[in-house]
Design an enzyme around this catalytic site. Sequence first.
Site, mmCIF file in Angstrom:
data_model
loop_
_atom_site.group_PDB
_atom_site.id
_atom_site.type_symbol
_atom_site.label_atom_id
_atom_site.label_comp_id
_atom_site.label_asym_id
_atom_site.label_seq_id
_atom_site.Cartn_x
_atom_site.Cartn_y
_atom_site.Cartn_z
ATOM 1 N N GLU A 372 0.792 -1.233 0.000
ATOM 2 C CA GLU A 372 0.000 0.000 0.000
ATOM 3 C C GLU A 372 0.826 1.286 0.000
ATOM 4 O O GLU A 372 0.474 2.251 0.677
ATOM 5 C CB GLU A 372 -0.954 -0.007 1.217
ATOM 6 C CG GLU A 372 -1.932 -1.158 1.179
ATOM 7 C CD GLU A 372 -2.757 -1.293 2.455
ATOM 8 O OE1 GLU A 372 -3.917 -1.686 2.345
ATOM 9 O OE2 GLU A 372 -2.243 -1.040 3.555
HETATM 10 C C1 TNX Z 1 -4.470 -4.154 4.561
HETATM 11 S S1 TNX Z 1 -2.806 -6.538 4.277
HETATM 12 C C2 TNX Z 1 -3.230 -3.888 5.083
HETATM 13 C C3 TNX Z 1 -3.096 -3.396 6.445
HETATM 14 C C4 TNX Z 1 -4.424 -3.215 7.120
HETATM 15 C C5 TNX Z 1 -5.339 -4.358 6.733
HETATM 16 C C6 TNX Z 1 -6.652 -4.326 7.421
HETATM 17 C C7 TNX Z 1 -1.740 -5.470 4.163
HETATM 18 C C8 TNX Z 1 -0.457 -5.931 3.726
HETATM 19 N N1 TNX Z 1 -2.053 -4.204 4.449
HETATM 20 O O1 TNX Z 1 -2.372 -2.184 6.460
HETATM 21 O O2 TNX Z 1 -4.230 -3.185 8.489
HETATM 22 O O3 TNX Z 1 -5.543 -4.329 5.347
HETATM 23 O O4 TNX Z 1 -7.379 -5.484 7.167
#
Ligand code: TNX
Length: 580
Positions: A372
């Site tokens: 992300e």
């Molecule tokens: C996605 S899964 C994220 C996290 C969040 C999560 C909440 C991932 C690698 N990144 O930053 O906490 O979703 O479900």
Amino acid sequence: MSPSGAAAPAGVAASADAGPSADVAADAGLPGVPAPAAELARVAASRADGALAAAAPVRLDDVVPAPERVVPDPAADFTLSADAVLRVSPAGRDVAEQLAAWLRPATGFPLPVADAPEGGPLTLTLSPAAPGPEAATGSGEPDGAALGDEGYRLDVTADGVRITAVNPAGLFHGAQTLRQLLPAPIESPTAVAARWAVPGGTIVDRPRFPYRGAMLDVARHFFGVEDVLRVVDHLARYKLNHLHLHLTDDQGWRIAVDSWPRLAEVGGATEVGGGPGGWYTRDDYRRIVAYAARRHVTVVPEIDLPGHTNAALVAYPELAPGKIGPPPYTGTEVGFSYVDPADERTYDFVADVVGEVAALTPGPWLHLGGDEAFKVPADSYRAFVARAQRLVAATGKTVVGWHQLAPAEHVDGRVLQWWGTNGDDPETADAVRRGARLILSPGNHAYLDMKYAPDTPIGHDWAGLIDVRRAYEWDPGTHVRGVPAEAVLGVEAPLWTESVSTPAEVEYMLFPRLPAVAELGWSPRETHDWSRFRSRLAGHGPRWAAAGITFHPSPEIPWPSTAPHIPTQPTPTPTPTTTP
Ligand code: TNX
């Protein structure tokens, strides 16, 4: 700011002795976070009573995760008596001591441990020629190599129990199996009058995948050392062998780095909802690693880069694009922060941090995050990751990262953690063709921060609702198209903690789904059977109740009628054993 372990306010770095009522108080009023503790069905009977003592006898094939081979012999049940001695080959002594420590409180028996591999009635034998799976049915020759690093054989006859393995890890898993074969009140922290019967027969067992893990996000909400140790115990019960700690995120930096001290001192002082956060000193972290190692659990530290770095930027504005530090962040959005990939100082920072964390970590893995980073253009992201991967490799560790790392160049041994919700993922499949291996954490099956049902008081639902059946019904060996089972290192169940702020809430999200994912990682595919799994799992409710473990009494599971015992008054969670 005090580091973890030092007196943190109740309910934040809540130690395991802070009871649910403390949790309720701590939860009250956090923006965006419901006050869940009062609504959770708390199943935390701290004392086994008569009802538990009368628990049904256990069958040899009730074990979770399901063993590779089970051959019951109902004529050969064994009953543990007060004069029992544990006999062990010297290298297995530590496992025997742990087994004795699990069995002493409920039985009230002294259970001394003797350095002698023979004599019974409880014998733990380490042997390079431990008999392999073929031996259980009498076909084939005993074969030590077949049990491998983590396998074990358990024989129960009327005279006693023998656990045989090639390595202490196998003995440890065998000891966990024996623990499950005793009646549920064995989990009581105080003595119970019961017949301590073990069902007769033979189990020969070894894991399907070498990597079986869970992740705890200690960045969104901070959890103190004692809370983490308790989670290690939960993993070890179900033969999970990796604890991934998500140590850094926008809301907090949780590990001391001597060369960049403000990361923890400043970046560790926040968490979701405005609580005081916390961080692990080097000694705290070493303590977690050592406690886990004794339970044959390897710690995988994650430093999430280049995104999810707001806390680091608050501590060191020089790492921010434009060199302007942001304000601290205590919300739950993602994807807005990043360290400046165009500045050389950023790579000094990465090298220093991964160097120190690698030096503190005996395990082979270092997780680089990589998810992300929405604000970083694709080209600079790939170049940043390629360089960061090389910096990790230079520490001698193997790179792990979220599957967003896929487009970057391969480095030797690298492992991608796949958290997608659609197994059609050509980019990941391509990275596997270039040499990557996968840890599977499908968001819509293995994400333990998802709600069980629409009325689950905490958790997310972006990947859907995950009840126990959904956590169980998938196959890691075939889940991502174009990725062969041989490229799958294993499975991991992540627990993100934006809405999870107390140890009881952690347990509520782990149980009963963690054992489902553990079974996918350990058990041969041939044993996969939802209806048998749910009835095996049902017998664990009384165990968790007796041990004071909070769990969600999922309506899909046919819990025995004497359990779960839902106390009308919340009862304190017992303090975990924290022997290093
Ligand atoms: C996605 S899964 C994220 C996290 C969040 C999560 C909440 C991932 C690698 N990144 O930053 O906490 O979703 O479900």
